[in-house]
Design an enzyme around this catalytic site. Structure first.
Site, PDB file in Angstrom:
ATOM      1  N   ASP A  82      26.144 118.875  35.477  1.00 30.42           N
ATOM      2  CA  ASP A  82      26.179 119.517  34.159  1.00 30.42           C
ATOM      3  C   ASP A  82      26.757 118.619  33.063  1.00 30.42           C
ATOM      4  OD1 ASP A  82      28.862 119.527  34.717  1.00 30.42           O
ATOM      5  OD2 ASP A  82      29.091 121.710  34.767  1.00 30.42           O
ATOM      6  N   ARG A  88      39.444 108.663  26.810  1.00 34.20           N
ATOM      7  CA  ARG A  88      40.270 107.606  27.415  1.00 34.20           C
ATOM      8  C   ARG A  88      39.890 106.269  26.808  1.00 34.20           C
ATOM      9  NH1 ARG A  88      37.502 107.291  33.467  1.00 34.20           N
ATOM     10  NH2 ARG A  88      35.548 106.354  32.800  1.00 34.20           N
ATOM     11  N   ASP A 128      31.710 101.355  41.989  1.00 31.32           N
ATOM     12  CA  ASP A 128      31.585 101.804  40.597  1.00 31.32           C
ATOM     13  C   ASP A 128      32.932 102.234  40.031  1.00 31.32           C
ATOM     14  OD1 ASP A 128      30.893 103.815  42.671  1.00 31.32           O
ATOM     15  OD2 ASP A 128      31.106 105.217  41.017  1.00 31.32           O
ATOM     16  N   ASP A 131      39.182 105.887  36.871  1.00 29.67           N
ATOM     17  CA  ASP A 131      38.602 107.080  37.507  1.00 29.67           C
ATOM     18  C   ASP A 131      39.539 107.723  38.517  1.00 29.67           C
ATOM     19  OD1 ASP A 131      36.437 107.024  35.905  1.00 29.67           O
ATOM     20  OD2 ASP A 131      34.962 106.523  37.441  1.00 29.67           O
ATOM     21  N   LYS A 147      34.753 111.835  28.018  1.00 34.74           N
ATOM     22  CA  LYS A 147      34.260 112.250  29.343  1.00 34.74           C
ATOM     23  C   LYS A 147      34.189 113.764  29.405  1.00 34.74           C
ATOM     24  CE  LYS A 147      35.795 111.284  34.153  1.00 34.74           C
ATOM     25  NZ  LYS A 147      36.640 110.345  34.928  1.00 34.74           N
TER      26      LYS A 147
END
Ligand code: AMP
Ligand code: MG
Length: 449
Positions: free
Chosen positions: A114, A165, A237, A247, A102
């Site tokens: 970005d 992860r 999500d 997350d 990530k």
């Protein structure tokens, strides 16, 4: 040693749901953190991962096909039909865990972002996910954090970083929504069959799969509630099909037990406040039921009835999960004592982790907080000694440790990481107490961007 072999079952089976994407080159990558024990669990050699080739592998340059996964999602109640991995890549999987990196640069899903990660949020996700794992909560795991040598633009200019992860899978309720919205014939069915066989092989039907997701997510969120964890962005999500917590952006832990508490600066109306988490899980599961609707039955009316029937069972499933966690917290399955405990917590608003520990260490001191009547009634039930952590990632400690890390001193962060990944050992008062008065009011975590 050469790069480890990774399997690619998901991108192989679902070309519709992924986009091939390359990780960007990093100007000056440094491995900051490596989870050696987790690496070994995956069959990866920690020494090799520390080598230049290993670092390349972690950054997504191991030579295998890397993809960005597509997903949709209801964000704060609004449907975004196309989210997807805007700054992450799936490298593949090994030992039943997907490896995801990530902060590796833009993908087709970046929507103007970005594609990069900032050091603070990447370190934050690593530490909180590893703390959750140590606390016994199903979660994605932190494998590594690398600084990239870039300076990236956020509210100011901050150091760039990559988090690696692992997850049982990165399938989300939003992945099913995305498959449904794509409208490709049979895709939702193939996806739900893949997820069922992967995560719930004991389930034999689509409805059984749906109910298994409900049970797994309920069990996970019930653990959050016992520990005082506030996820902060329970969008569809960010709700996995596996039941793992995923997350960690603007997440936080309750100090004082205030069920209305929320921290996220982007959650203006407190949709994802602590006490709302069970109801939001129900709302998210209803979105999953909608996305899966045709799978419940070939007949449209029967499908609606079956989906509705499964959703009608959610309050009972939740209740059971909550009772299970209350019984663990109190060492007794007596539901009356559990309900009174929750009421007393809300009434007296003690520091939750301290109050839980007093159940173990000093019921007399607890009586001074919640009253002697409840404590006497609880003790008369002859409860087992419950297991409560001494340490959670305290918001203020993590905040300070990340601030130090951003200015180049990783020491306090590493100390805190050692404490929260060994939470059932007492590491002393410096890591134990709640934030100083006034901290919560000013503390608003920033979304993990
Ligand atoms: P998250 O808040 O990490 O769950 O992300 C929500 C969505 O925004 C996902 O589709 C992410 O991939 C995307 N996203 C978050 N940060 C960035 C970024 N810096 N660049 C591109 N996309 C991003
Ligand atoms: Mg997300």
């Amino acid at each position: 040693m050469s790069a480890p072999h990774l399997d690619h079952p998901f991108s192989g089976a679902f070309p519709e749901l992924v986009h091939a994407a390359q990780a960007e080159e990093q100007p000056d990558p440094q491995l900051l953190l490596l989870n050696e024990s987790h690496a070994r669990e995956l069959g990866l050699d920690p020494d090799w991962l520390r080598s230049p080739d290993g670092v390349s592998f972690l950054l997504g340059h191991g030579g295998g096909p890397t993809v960005a996964m597509g997903y949709a999602g209801h964000q704060f109640g609004q449907l975004s039909p196309r989210l997807g991995d805007g700054r992450a890549l799936l490298l593949g999987e090994t030992a039943g865990r997907e490896i995801h990196t990530k902060g590796t640069g833009p993908t087709v899903f970046s929507r103007g972002g970005d594609g990069r990660g900032a050091l603070g949020p990447m370190l934050r996700e690593y530490l909180v996910s590893e703390a959750m794992h140590a606390l016994g909560v199903p979660t994605t795991r932190g494998l590594a954090v690398l600084s990239t040598g870039r300076r990236i633009q956020r509210t100011g200019v901050v150091p760039g970083a990559v988090l690696v992860r692992t997850a049982a899978s990165h399938l989300r309720i939003g992945t099913v929504q995305y498959a449904r919205l794509l409208g490709v014939d049979g895709l939702v069915e193939r996806l739900c069959t893949y997820a069922r066989k992967r995560h719930y092989p004991e389930a034999s039907t689509h409805e059984g799969f749906f109910r298994a997701v409900m049970a797994a997510q309920s069990a996970t969120v019930a653990q959050w509630m016992r520990l005082g964890f506030i996820h902060g962005v329970m969008n569809t999500d960010n709700t996995t099909l596996s039941g793992e917590t995923i997350d960690y952006g603007p997440c936080a832990f309750l100090d004082r037990y205030d069920p209305a508490m929320f921290f996220s600066s982007i959650d203006r109306h407190g949709r994802y406040a602590f006490r709302n988490q069970p109801a939001i899980l129900g709302w998210n599961l209803a979105r999953l039921a909608e996305a899966m609707l045709p799978l419940f039955d070939a007949d449209e009316n029967a499908a609606v009835d079956k989906a509705q029937g499964a959703m009608n069972d959610f309050p009972g499933v939740w209740e059971q999960a909550q009772q299970r966690e209350l019984a663990r917290a109190l060492g007794t399955a007596d539901t009356g004592i559990g309900q009174r405990w929750l009421q007393l917590l809300a009434e007296h608003a003690p520091d939750l982790t301290t109050a839980n520990r007093l159940l173990v260490d000093d019921p007399g001191a607890l009586a001074e907080i919640v009253g002697s009547e409840w404590v006497a009634d609880w003790q008369s039930l002859d409860p087992e000694v419950p297991a409560h952590p001494h340490h959670i990632p305290r918001n203020h400690l993590l905040h300070e440790a990340l601030r130090d890390a951003e200015s180049g001193d990783l020491g306090p962060y590493l100390d805190l990481l050692a404490v929260v990944t060994d939470p059932f050992t007492d590491h002393g008062p410096a890591y134990r107490g709640p934030a100083p008065e006034g901290f919560d009011e000013s503390f608003r975590t920033f979304c993990g961007t």
